[in-house]
Design a protein around this motif. Structure first.
Motif, mmCIF file in Angstrom:
data_model
loop_
_atom_site.group_PDB
_atom_site.id
_atom_site.type_symbol
_atom_site.label_atom_id
_atom_site.label_comp_id
_atom_site.label_asym_id
_atom_site.label_seq_id
_atom_site.Cartn_x
_atom_site.Cartn_y
_atom_site.Cartn_z
ATOM 1 N N LEU A 18 0.800 -1.224 0.000
ATOM 2 C CA LEU A 18 0.000 0.000 0.000
ATOM 3 C C LEU A 18 0.836 1.279 0.000
ATOM 4 C CD1 LEU A 18 -3.011 -0.713 2.404
ATOM 5 C CD2 LEU A 18 -2.987 -0.623 -0.092
ATOM 6 N N CYS A 19 2.146 1.176 0.206
ATOM 7 C CA CYS A 19 2.991 2.378 0.267
ATOM 8 C C CYS A 19 2.824 3.266 -0.968
ATOM 9 C CB CYS A 19 4.457 2.001 0.477
ATOM 10 S SG CYS A 19 4.817 1.318 2.110
ATOM 11 N N PRO A 20 2.897 2.733 -2.192
ATOM 12 C CA PRO A 20 2.727 3.611 -3.355
ATOM 13 C C PRO A 20 1.320 4.217 -3.439
ATOM 14 C CG PRO A 20 3.388 1.393 -4.052
ATOM 15 C CD PRO A 20 3.258 1.377 -2.572
ATOM 16 N N HIS A 21 0.334 3.506 -2.941
ATOM 17 C CA HIS A 21 -1.036 4.016 -2.967
ATOM 18 C C HIS A 21 -1.215 5.189 -1.999
ATOM 19 C CE1 HIS A 21 -2.410 0.754 -5.548
ATOM 20 N NE2 HIS A 21 -1.656 -0.048 -4.807
ATOM 21 N N VAL A 22 -0.537 5.114 -0.851
ATOM 22 C CA VAL A 22 -0.568 6.231 0.100
ATOM 23 C C VAL A 22 0.091 7.456 -0.529
ATOM 24 C CG1 VAL A 22 0.307 7.062 2.337
ATOM 25 C CG2 VAL A 22 -0.693 4.769 2.154
ATOM 26 N N GLU A 23 1.236 7.252 -1.184
ATOM 27 C CA GLU A 23 1.924 8.362 -1.851
ATOM 28 C C GLU A 23 1.043 8.960 -2.942
ATOM 29 O OE1 GLU A 23 6.508 6.784 -1.242
ATOM 30 O OE2 GLU A 23 5.522 6.450 -3.178
ATOM 31 N N LEU A 28 -2.423 16.977 -2.437
ATOM 32 C CA LEU A 28 -1.499 18.108 -2.346
ATOM 33 C C LEU A 28 -1.172 18.728 -3.705
ATOM 34 C CD1 LEU A 28 0.865 16.628 0.364
ATOM 35 C CD2 LEU A 28 -0.818 18.460 0.661
ATOM 36 N N GLY A 29 -1.457 18.020 -4.770
ATOM 37 C CA GLY A 29 -1.205 18.566 -6.100
ATOM 38 C C GLY A 29 0.241 18.494 -6.551
ATOM 39 N N VAL A 30 1.046 17.705 -5.865
ATOM 40 C CA VAL A 30 2.446 17.496 -6.241
ATOM 41 C C VAL A 30 2.781 16.018 -6.038
ATOM 42 C CG1 VAL A 30 3.217 19.840 -5.679
ATOM 43 C CG2 VAL A 30 3.306 18.071 -3.930
ATOM 44 N N PRO A 31 3.729 15.479 -6.808
ATOM 45 C CA PRO A 31 4.115 14.082 -6.572
ATOM 46 C C PRO A 31 4.688 13.919 -5.161
ATOM 47 C CG PRO A 31 5.017 14.882 -8.651
ATOM 48 C CD PRO A 31 4.439 16.070 -7.936
ATOM 49 N N VAL A 32 4.345 12.833 -4.520
ATOM 50 C CA VAL A 32 4.823 12.549 -3.170
ATOM 51 C C VAL A 32 5.638 11.266 -3.198
ATOM 52 C CG1 VAL A 32 4.111 11.877 -0.836
ATOM 53 C CG2 VAL A 32 2.915 13.735 -2.017
#
Length: 165
Positions: free
Chosen positions: A17-22, A29-33
């Motif tokens: 789920l880590c990539p899904h949270v990001e 937030l409108g920016v890559p995380v």
């Protein structure tokens, strides 16, 4: 729109789920995380991360809504008070669901008068214990469940992100 700051604390999440949270946080937030995931020693096989953010007021609610309900995910989101908006705190555990509280300028939970009156009426009617009702209004069950995961995160890296407006 007023801007504020806050922090997303992901206490436990399975690696899948880590990539899904990001992705969810980045969408809000409108920016890559890209978070710095570290193993969560309090729950083997899970990871933790922290994200400090600056965005418009109400972002904590959007983050909590985007993340709530995912199995094995435990998180907290805080938002500082801003011009025209109170601060907020959201906590989530799979067992308890979402806790929301309004916070004052020093981070204290502010319990609305009507919620206190309702707790007192329940207790007076013998439907509940007043102490337990007040502790629930203050988020005590969530704090009790999340505390071991908070301590396990001491010293973890934090990344700051600013919303693109």
């Amino acid at each position: 729109m007023a801007t504020t700051r806050g922090v997303l604390y992901v206490h436990t999440v399975p690696s899948a789920l880590c990539p899904h949270v990001e992705w969810a946080a980045g969408g809000i937030l409108g920016v890559p995380v890209k978070l710095d995931w570290t193993p969560q020693p309090a729950a083997q096989g899970t990871y933790r991360a922290e994200l400090s953010w600056q965005a418009e007021a109400g972002t904590a609610a959007k983050l909590a809504s985007a993340l709530r309900g995912w199995q094995k995910l435990r998180f907290e989101v805080t938002e500082e008070p801003s011009n025209g908006a109170e601060g907020e705190r959201y906590s989530f555990t799979p067992e308890l669901g979402v806790f929301h509280a309004t916070t004052g300028v020093h981070g204290d939970i502010m319990v609305p008068e009507e919620r206190l009156k309702a707790a007192m009426l329940k207790a007076a009617a013998g439907e509940a214990d007043l102490t337990e009702e007040v502790e629930r209004l203050l988020g005590r069950p969530w704090d009790d469940e999340l505390e071991p995961f908070r301590y396990a995160g001491d010293g973890a890296p934090v990344r700051w992100l600013h919303q693109v407006v």
